[in-house]
Design a protein around this motif. Structure first.
Motif, PDB file in Angstrom:
ATOM      1  N   UNK A 106       0.816  -1.209   0.000  1.00 11.24           N
ATOM      2  CA  UNK A 106       0.000   0.000   0.000  1.00 11.24           C
ATOM      3  C   UNK A 106       0.856   1.268   0.000  1.00 11.24           C
ATOM      4  N   UNK A 107       2.057   1.167   0.552  1.00  5.22           N
ATOM      5  CA  UNK A 107       2.945   2.335   0.595  1.00  5.22           C
ATOM      6  C   UNK A 107       3.690   2.564  -0.711  1.00  5.22           C
ATOM      7  N   UNK A 108       3.916   1.508  -1.498  1.00  6.64           N
ATOM      8  CA  UNK A 108       4.710   1.695  -2.724  1.00  6.64           C
ATOM      9  C   UNK A 108       3.934   1.425  -4.004  1.00  6.64           C
ATOM     10  N   UNK A 166      11.345  -4.243   0.008  1.00  4.26           N
ATOM     11  CA  UNK A 166      12.371  -3.470   0.715  1.00  4.26           C
ATOM     12  C   UNK A 166      13.052  -2.499  -0.247  1.00  4.26           C
ATOM     13  N   UNK A 167      13.367  -2.974  -1.441  1.00  3.28           N
ATOM     14  CA  UNK A 167      13.987  -2.110  -2.443  1.00  3.28           C
ATOM     15  C   UNK A 167      13.059  -0.982  -2.869  1.00  3.28           C
ATOM     16  N   UNK A 173      11.578   6.378  -0.730  1.00  2.04           N
ATOM     17  CA  UNK A 173      11.845   7.139   0.483  1.00  2.04           C
ATOM     18  C   UNK A 173      10.850   6.874   1.600  1.00  2.04           C
ATOM     19  N   UNK A 174      10.317   5.649   1.676  1.00  2.29           N
ATOM     20  CA  UNK A 174       9.278   5.343   2.655  1.00  2.29           C
ATOM     21  C   UNK A 174       9.671   4.225   3.625  1.00  2.29           C
ATOM     22  N   UNK A 179       8.582   1.155   8.542  1.00  7.32           N
ATOM     23  CA  UNK A 179       9.054   0.545   9.779  1.00  7.32           C
ATOM     24  C   UNK A 179       8.227   0.997  10.973  1.00  7.32           C
ATOM     25  N   UNK A 180       7.837   2.274  10.986  1.00  2.00           N
ATOM     26  CA  UNK A 180       6.993   2.768  12.075  1.00  2.00           C
ATOM     27  C   UNK A 180       5.647   2.045  12.078  1.00  2.00           C
TER      28      UNK A 180
END
Length: 207
Positions: A106-108, A166-167, A173-174, A179-180
């Motif tokens: 969802x973040x990338x 991970x890449x 830049x997330x 991780x949070x």
């Protein structure tokens, strides 16, 4: 590659060191009502281990618990929130630290709203995962070969997807934001168990 079914605990020493992929199968989606039936685990070396718990189980499983609670082992999940709650409720351990491929997606992968495991495996790895057995009876006295293969497939690809995601998190830049989110997931699972599964406690609106 082989799928190994174990009763009530994981045999000692069957996993290589390093991150492990984790998934669970339950009788339904309400954790306190719908008992934990299966925990799937893989070290990414080609074999998947399925630990089955019978109705009335005491969920002792000392070897499995030791792996799940090991702070030195990263745990890879797809939708970790649900699995963490089931594991904590029935096995009594916090299965962290966490990497959740659904949250990372969802973040990338903001160019799509398709973040299910099947979609992610297809795009990132070019493989197909059948979800046909997703809603089957996981508490049955005997699991079918189709059930076992489905359960194994839920952890089979998480190591490979973890490396790709991970890449991508680094590229966009997330990484720190992800991780949070991962660090908060055990608390999010406890909120679910404590009775706040749907309400956003961070919202200004009243409950």
């Amino acid at each position: 590659m082989a799928v190994h079914l174990h009763e009530e605990d994981l045999p000692e020493g069957v996993l290589a060191p390093g991150p492990v992929a984790i998934d669970t199968e339950t009788m339904g989606l309400i954790t306190a009502r719908d008992r934990l039936c299966l925990v799937q685990i893989s070290d990414g070396q080609g074999d998947e281990h399925l630990v089955r718990f019978a109705a009335g189980s005491r969920f002792a499983a000392p070897n499995l618990k030791a792996v799940l609670a090991d702070p030195a082992r990263l745990k890879l999940y797809h939708f970790a929130r649900f699995d963490l709650a089931a594991i904590e409720h029935y096995l009594g351990v916090t299965a962290a630290p966490v990497f959740c491929t659904k949250i990372a997606s969802k973040l990338v992968r903001t160019y799509t709203d398709r973040h299910g495991l099947k979609d992610l495996v297809r795009e990132l790895l070019g493989k197909e995962v059948s979800k046909q057995q997703q809603s089957s009876d996981w508490g049955a006295p005997e699991l079918s070969d189709a059930q076992k293969d489905y359960a194994a497939s839920d952890v089979r690809y998480l190591h490979a997807m973890h490396a790709i995601l991970v890449e991508r998190l680094a590229r966009e830049g997330r990484t720190e934001l992800a991780q949070a989110c991962f660090d908060f997931l055990p608390a999010r699972a406890r909120l679910d168990l404590a009775g706040w599964p749907d309400h956003d406690i961070f919202s200004h609106e009243a409950a």
